[in-house]
Design a protein around this motif. Structure first.
Motif, PDB file in Angstrom:
ATOM      1  N   GLY A   1       8.308   3.758  -3.027  1.00  0.00           N
ATOM      2  CA  GLY A   1       7.828   3.342  -1.466  1.00  0.00           C
ATOM      3  C   GLY A   1       6.495   2.948  -1.842  1.00  0.00           C
ATOM      4  O   GLY A   1       6.153   2.457  -0.727  1.00  0.00           O
ATOM      5  N   LYS A   2       5.619   3.498  -2.587  1.00  0.00           N
ATOM      6  CA  LYS A   2       4.041   2.915  -2.157  1.00  0.00           C
ATOM      7  C   LYS A   2       3.934   1.961  -2.484  1.00  0.00           C
ATOM      8  O   LYS A   2       3.189   0.699  -1.792  1.00  0.00           O
TER       9      LYS A   2
ATOM     10  N   ASP B   1       5.445  -0.192   0.177  1.00  0.00           N
ATOM     11  CA  ASP B   1       4.730  -0.415   1.111  1.00  0.00           C
ATOM     12  C   ASP B   1       3.447  -1.812   1.271  1.00  0.00           C
ATOM     13  O   ASP B   1       3.499  -1.962   2.302  1.00  0.00           O
TER      14      ASP B   1
ATOM     15  N   GLN C   1       3.775  -5.336   3.311  1.00  0.00           N
ATOM     16  CA  GLN C   1       2.622  -6.181   4.549  1.00  0.00           C
ATOM     17  C   GLN C   1       2.628  -7.761   3.989  1.00  0.00           C
ATOM     18  O   GLN C   1       1.987  -8.255   5.057  1.00  0.00           O
TER      19      GLN C   1
ATOM     20  N   CYS D   1      12.182  -6.649   5.118  1.00  0.00           N
ATOM     21  CA  CYS D   1      12.680  -5.509   4.204  1.00  0.00           C
ATOM     22  C   CYS D   1      13.426  -5.484   4.450  1.00  0.00           C
ATOM     23  O   CYS D   1      14.315  -4.800   5.290  1.00  0.00           O
TER      24      CYS D   1
ATOM     25  N   HIS E   1      11.591   8.209   1.090  1.00  0.00           N
ATOM     26  CA  HIS E   1       9.656   8.374   0.968  1.00  0.00           C
ATOM     27  C   HIS E   1       8.945   8.416   2.058  1.00  0.00           C
ATOM     28  O   HIS E   1       9.022   8.486   2.332  1.00  0.00           O
TER      29      HIS E   1
ATOM     30  N   LEU F   1       5.030   8.237   2.399  1.00  0.00           N
ATOM     31  CA  LEU F   1       4.310   6.816   2.925  1.00  0.00           C
ATOM     32  C   LEU F   1       2.814   7.806   3.359  1.00  0.00           C
ATOM     33  O   LEU F   1       2.964   8.581   3.973  1.00  0.00           O
TER      34      LEU F   1
ATOM     35  N   VAL G   1      -0.614   6.396   4.908  1.00  0.00           N
ATOM     36  CA  VAL G   1      -1.040   5.161   5.523  1.00  0.00           C
ATOM     37  C   VAL G   1      -1.891   5.781   6.784  1.00  0.00           C
ATOM     38  O   VAL G   1      -1.155   6.461   7.453  1.00  0.00           O
TER      39      VAL G   1
ATOM     40  N   CYS H   1      11.062   0.329   4.518  1.00  0.00           N
ATOM     41  CA  CYS H   1       9.484   0.709   4.795  1.00  0.00           C
ATOM     42  C   CYS H   1       8.897  -0.088   5.101  1.00  0.00           C
ATOM     43  O   CYS H   1       7.527   0.199   5.605  1.00  0.00           O
TER      44      CYS H   1
ATOM     45  N   ILE I   1       6.681   0.242   8.513  1.00  0.00           N
ATOM     46  CA  ILE I   1       4.834   0.272   8.594  1.00  0.00           C
ATOM     47  C   ILE I   1       4.243  -1.292   8.911  1.00  0.00           C
ATOM     48  O   ILE I   1       3.380  -1.015   9.238  1.00  0.00           O
ATOM     49  N   ASN I   2       5.142  -2.322   8.365  1.00  0.00           N
ATOM     50  CA  ASN I   2       4.303  -3.827   9.116  1.00  0.00           C
ATOM     51  C   ASN I   2       5.029  -4.259  10.168  1.00  0.00           C
ATOM     52  O   ASN I   2       6.344  -4.083  10.270  1.00  0.00           O
TER      53      ASN I   2
ATOM     54  N   ARG J   1      -2.316   3.368  -0.940  1.00  0.00           N
ATOM     55  CA  ARG J   1      -2.383   2.263  -0.874  1.00  0.00           C
ATOM     56  C   ARG J   1      -3.298   1.753  -1.744  1.00  0.00           C
ATOM     57  O   ARG J   1      -3.070   1.095  -2.974  1.00  0.00           O
TER      58      ARG J   1
END
Length: 661
Positions: free
Chosen positions: A155-156, A159, A163, A168, A179, A181, A183, A195, A198-199, A627
């Motif tokens: 997941g990292k 992630d 971005q 995705c 996952h 994360l 953030v 994931c 997150i964006n 991250r």
């Protein structure tokens, strides 16, 4: 006149696409240069890129044809040459064409280059060039897969890469994967959502190969409300994806209990029964929600079928099984999941279930799409696509440690079948490898040091790192303490320092040394372009670290098993013994390091030895939960003879076997 100048002077004499010798007399300073792999705006940037690529003294370009077309000029050519790299890779001749578009001032405002095929490098000492594409950063279609038994920390990286992508996607599995994360200091646990959520500029696709428990999906979206109130609008679900119902979860629990000591350690999330329903063709798909009357009829039939097959009590049922069968007969899933409080979700009867899905159908209607059309339209627009795998290679139903596997294909072939894309669409495959090995549940584990119950003898090693104290989840012995010069049980240390508890199950994971024989097998199946090594920081403080570099058989230990070979039968896997290589550890805390060059010498040696043994470049190294803790690596593999290699030692697929330069 301009056509003659371009072709005679710039192409034939100047060979500018090999040399970068361009003139501002005919090219606008903000000219747009586009080729099949890249797009650059600006004359200076394009010059610089070309000047670094080919050696003009060993390259050629021949003009075949030139013509004036609507809005510009077209030139056809054949070219080839040698790249400016230490091992002097030779590029086979390729044919292509260039389309020039003119501005109102008569200058070239854009140049589009077309090739009949990708560049093919030959006569290389090292076959694949280290570049940003193998790290996923510049890839148009990047796939991130687990290379071991899951829980590698995929997941990292997803992630980070998410971005800078526009889509995705997930292609397999269900809520049995997780996952976590971190953030901006906040944790997000995803079991179904990609994931890319997150964006906020990224679309997210749940592909046809995924099985989806809708209540779980809705809970995850609810948890994202504060981060993005319109998160639902960025999630798209394939009409062909199967719906996982509460009844599937109940059946999963019944079947797991029936196995007794032979249970496979399922998460009891209903994944297997849902895929079974898909295979015997009584499952329901998201497309059925768009035709609700038909959906309701078929759901009633499915529940009745489930009750008939699994609802009646059996002579040898345990109390837990009797409870689950009663819940299925009544379709009281609240009772099944939480008999005392009923707070873990579920419904009281079939009518509540139908009413619940009627609401889901209305809410999700705009998000249920033909996923094949969606992903291909996005690809044609030039969108960057990132695909994340659930579970990992050794849990693949075909290639994993069967029957201790998941119910779907987790390897690269499933990307095509789980999303509806052809193999040639995939640019980059990144394998995520934990710096040691873990697995959850039952089954042979060649490098195992400590089990779930922490009852194995374990391997003792001297601890040389900084003093640490950490709380232990569900442990009666208090916090876990580490002090310099003490003897530690390595497997137990990996469990506690690595926080090796499942995101989905909460179970303690079994831990062992890094098994590169296993990873080589995974690489053969998946064709990894590079490796993301995770959780390197967990090894901090071990005076010596062992790596399993090959398998041997207990009955014939003098002979190594072939590289990449992994036994298909559990009885054969039990007969495997590992050949280990021992490396020196490091004492420094590396969790705050932000550059690979700043890692302790022995930590860097460990990473580079892994890529040397695998013959696959390590492109990322994780040293902590944030991250910023993911370090970029771009160090080529140096062979014992001094030559440079950056490619797998295993056969690649025909469409991906030669590098695209």
């Amino acid at each position: 006149m301009l056509a003659h100048f371009i072709t005679a002077s710039c192409l034939c004499k100047g060979k500018y696409i090999l040399t970068g010798n361009l003139t501002t007399a005919i090219f606008a300073n903000d000219c747009r240069f586009v080729d099949p792999n890249n797009a650059v705006t600006g004359l200076a940037q394009y010059r610089q890129a070309l000047a670094l690529l080919f050696d003009p003294s060993e390259s050629f370009l021949n003009l075949e044809d030139v013509s004036v077309v609507d809005g510009g000029i077209q030139a056809k050519y054949v070219a080839g040459g040698t790249l400016k790299l230490p091992w002097r890779p030779r590029i086979e001749p390729w044919s292509g064409s260039i389309q020039y578009t003119l501005t109102s001032d008569g200058l070239i405002g854009s140049q589009a280059t077309f090739r009949r095929r990708s560049f093919m490098a030959t006569k290389l000492k090292g076959i694949k060039v280290l570049d940003r594409s193998i790290s996923g950063e510049d890839s148009r279609f990047c796939v991130v897969l687990g290379a071991q038994w899951g829980d590698e920390g995929k997941g990292k990286l997803v992630d980070i890469l998410a971005q800078d992508v526009q889509l995705c996607a997930r292609f397999n599995g269900g809520a049995n994967a997780g996952h976590t994360l971190l953030v901006d200091g906040k944790k997000y646990a995803f079991h179904l959502l990609p994931c890319g959520m997150i964006n906020q500029a990224c679309k997210n696709l749940i592909g046809n190969g995924v099985v989806v428990h809708v209540p779980t999906l809705m809970r995850e979206l609810q948890e994202l409300k504060e981060f993005d109130p319109r998160a639902l609008e960025r999630v798209f679900i394939s009409t062909r994806a199967h719906i996982l119902f509460d009844s599937h979860q109940i059946i999963d629990g019944i079947l797991e209990a029936e196995q007794g000591t032979n249970s496979i350690g399922t998460t009891k999330r209903g994944i297997g029964p849902c895929y079974s329903a898909k295979a015997i063709r009584n499952g329901l798909r998201f497309g059925d929600l768009l035709h609700f009357e038909e959906f309701e009829r078929r759901l009633r039939e499915l529940i009745a079928w489930s009750q008939k097959r699994f609802g009646d009590p059996r002579e040898r049922d345990t109390p837990a099984q009797l409870q689950l069968r009663k819940a299925l007969r009544e379709y009281n899933t609240k009772y099944a999941f939480d008999p005392e409080e009923g707070k873990k979700g579920g419904v009281s009867n079939v009518e509540e279930e139908i009413a619940r899905y009627r609401q889901f159908a209305e809410l999700l209607r705009p998000q249920i799409v033909d996923s094949v059309t969606l992903i291909h339209e996005d690809i044609s627009r030039g969108y960057k696509v990132l695909v994340e795998g659930a579970n990992a290679a050794l849990l693949d139903i075909d290639f994993g440690t069967y029957p201790f596997v998941t119910s779907s294909n987790t390897t690269v072939g499933s990307v095509c079948t789980g999303l509806g894309v052809p193999p040639k669409q995939i640019d980059t495959v990144i394998g995520v490898v934990k710096a040691y090995t873990t697995r959850v549940g039952h089954g042979p584990f060649p490098t195992e040091l400590q089990n779930e119950a922490q009852t194995l003898d374990d391997h003792l090693e001297t601890y040389i790192g900084p003093a640490q104290s950490m709380a232990r989840k569900g442990h009666s012995s208090g916090p876990y303490e580490l002090k310099p010069d003490q003897q530690v049980r390595v497997g137990e240390m990996l469990q506690e320092v690595g926080h090796e508890y499942g995101t989905t199950t909460g179970r303690r994971r079994r831990c062992g040394w890094l098994d590169l024989a296993l990873v080589k097998y995974s690489a053969m199946v998946n064709g990894f372009d590079s490796i993301n090594l995770t959780k390197l920081d967990v090894l901090t403080g071990l005076r010596q670290i062992r790596i399993a570099i090959a398998y041997r058989n207990k009955q014939m230990t003098e002979v190594r098993l072939p590289p990449g070979y992994f036994p298909s039968h559990l009885e054969d896997l039990k007969e495997v013994v590992c050949e280990y290589e021992t490396m020196q550890g490091w004492s420094e805390d590396i969790s705050k390091v932000t550059d690979f060059a700043d890692l302790p010498t022995n930590a860097k040696k460990y990473v580079l030895r892994i890529q040397e043994l695998l013959g696959i470049p390590v492109s990322w190294v994780g040293v902590g939960p944030d991250r910023s803790s993911m370090l970029k690596v771009d160090i080529p593999i140096v062979r014992p003879d001094g030559s440079i290699s950056a490619s797998p030692n295993f056969p690649s697929s025909p469409m991906r076997g030669s590098p695209r330069i």
